[in-house]
Scaffold this motif. Structure first.
Motif, short mmCIF file in Angstrom:
data_model
loop_
_atom_site.label_atom_id
_atom_site.label_comp_id
_atom_site.label_asym_id
_atom_site.label_seq_id
_atom_site.Cartn_x
_atom_site.Cartn_y
_atom_site.Cartn_z
N UNK A 46 -1.13 -15.56 -53.37
CA UNK A 46 -0.70 -15.63 -54.76
C UNK A 46 -1.23 -16.85 -55.49
N UNK A 47 -1.97 -17.70 -54.79
CA UNK A 47 -2.55 -18.89 -55.42
C UNK A 47 -4.02 -18.99 -55.02
N UNK A 69 3.61 -5.80 -49.72
CA UNK A 69 4.82 -5.06 -50.08
C UNK A 69 4.44 -3.69 -50.62
N UNK A 70 5.03 -2.67 -50.06
CA UNK A 70 4.80 -1.30 -50.52
C UNK A 70 5.25 -1.16 -51.98
N UNK A 71 6.31 -1.85 -52.35
CA UNK A 71 6.82 -1.77 -53.72
C UNK A 71 5.81 -2.27 -54.74
N UNK A 72 4.98 -3.22 -54.35
CA UNK A 72 3.97 -3.76 -55.27
C UNK A 72 2.92 -2.70 -55.61
N UNK A 73 2.56 -1.88 -54.64
CA UNK A 73 1.61 -0.79 -54.92
C UNK A 73 2.22 0.19 -55.92
N UNK A 74 3.48 0.53 -55.72
CA UNK A 74 4.16 1.46 -56.63
C UNK A 74 4.26 0.87 -58.03
N UNK A 75 4.62 -0.40 -58.12
CA UNK A 75 4.76 -1.06 -59.42
C UNK A 75 3.44 -1.05 -60.19
N UNK A 135 5.94 -14.57 -44.14
CA UNK A 135 5.96 -13.37 -44.99
C UNK A 135 7.31 -13.15 -45.65
N UNK A 136 8.40 -13.52 -45.01
CA UNK A 136 9.71 -13.41 -45.66
C UNK A 136 9.72 -14.30 -46.91
N UNK A 137 9.23 -15.53 -46.77
CA UNK A 137 9.19 -16.44 -47.91
C UNK A 137 8.26 -15.90 -49.01
N UNK A 138 7.08 -15.41 -48.60
CA UNK A 138 6.12 -14.88 -49.57
C UNK A 138 6.70 -13.68 -50.32
N UNK A 139 7.26 -12.72 -49.58
CA UNK A 139 7.81 -11.53 -50.22
C UNK A 139 9.02 -11.88 -51.10
N UNK A 140 9.83 -12.84 -50.68
CA UNK A 140 10.98 -13.24 -51.46
C UNK A 140 10.53 -13.80 -52.82
N UNK A 141 9.42 -14.55 -52.82
CA UNK A 141 8.93 -15.18 -54.05
C UNK A 141 8.06 -14.26 -54.90
N UNK A 142 7.33 -13.31 -54.26
CA UNK A 142 6.28 -12.61 -54.99
C UNK A 142 6.37 -11.08 -55.00
N UNK A 143 7.10 -10.48 -54.10
CA UNK A 143 7.13 -9.01 -54.03
C UNK A 143 8.07 -8.44 -55.07
N UNK A 145 10.97 -6.73 -56.30
CA UNK A 145 12.26 -6.49 -55.66
C UNK A 145 12.64 -7.55 -54.64
N UNK A 146 11.74 -8.51 -54.39
CA UNK A 146 12.05 -9.58 -53.44
C UNK A 146 11.98 -9.11 -52.00
N UNK A 147 12.56 -9.90 -51.12
CA UNK A 147 12.54 -9.62 -49.68
C UNK A 147 13.80 -8.90 -49.25
N UNK A 148 13.62 -7.91 -48.38
CA UNK A 148 14.71 -7.26 -47.66
C UNK A 148 14.24 -7.08 -46.22
N UNK A 149 15.09 -7.26 -45.23
CA UNK A 149 14.67 -7.14 -43.83
C UNK A 149 14.05 -5.79 -43.48
N UNK A 150 14.47 -4.74 -44.20
CA UNK A 150 13.94 -3.41 -43.89
C UNK A 150 12.99 -2.89 -44.98
N UNK A 151 12.50 -3.78 -45.82
CA UNK A 151 11.60 -3.36 -46.90
C UNK A 151 10.33 -2.74 -46.33
#
Length: 165
Positions: A46-47, A69-75, A135-143, A145-151
């Protein structure tokens, strides 16, 4: 990130596809889409610093996989990567530096990513624990919907076809 110049991408694509022998022989095979269609371009992370750091791991052969993140592709309305998909990887300044081909892609829940994938991402000590923390930190900041353990996470393996230094 810096917007990449279209002419620079086209010039890179001309060199990379010739070097990777992607153009084929049109006399025998008809017009090959690789002769005309430039693949999408993107950068890791992201940087600009992350893009350069992760790209260097690709160029030295350490990094042969990535996760997103799969959600990022959808977005973004983008298709998920699939085997034989080509991509131009950009550095942190937006310059094309590598041509890669996806060799394998799958979607799994974050908490089911395995140690082999974590190792093949080539980051840190290569352990699954390191992979999960980063990756938890990255997804929490950038994905989206944020991070979820089962995302759902897109796991992609790739092969470097053409590097530039």
């Amino acid at each position: 990130m810096v917007i990449t110049d279209e002419d620079e991408l086209d010039a890179f694509w001309d060199i990379a596809r010739a070097h990777a022998s992607l153009a084929g022989v049109p006399v025998y095979t008809g017009e090959n889409p690789f002769r005309t269609l430039r693949p999408p371009s993107w950068a890791f992370g992201s940087t600009p610093e992350q893009a350069d750091e992760l790209l260097s791991l690709v160029l030295d052969g350490t990094k042969t996989a990535t996760a997103s993140s799969c959600a990022d592709y959808a977005k973004e309305g983008e298709q998920l990567p699939a085997p034989r998909t080509l991509s131009i990887v950009l550095d942190g300044s937006g310059h094309p530096r590598a041509l890669v081909v996806t060799t394998h892609a799958r979607v799994v829940p974050f908490d089911q990513v395995d140690a082999d994938h974590a190792r093949d991402e080539g980051e840190g000590d290569g352990s699954l624990d390191h992979w999960r923390a980063v990756h938890e930190r990255f997804f929490d900041e950038h994905a989206d919907g944020g991070f979820l353990p089962d995302m759902p996470v897109v796991l992609e393996r790739f092969r470097l076809l053409y590097p530039t230094r």
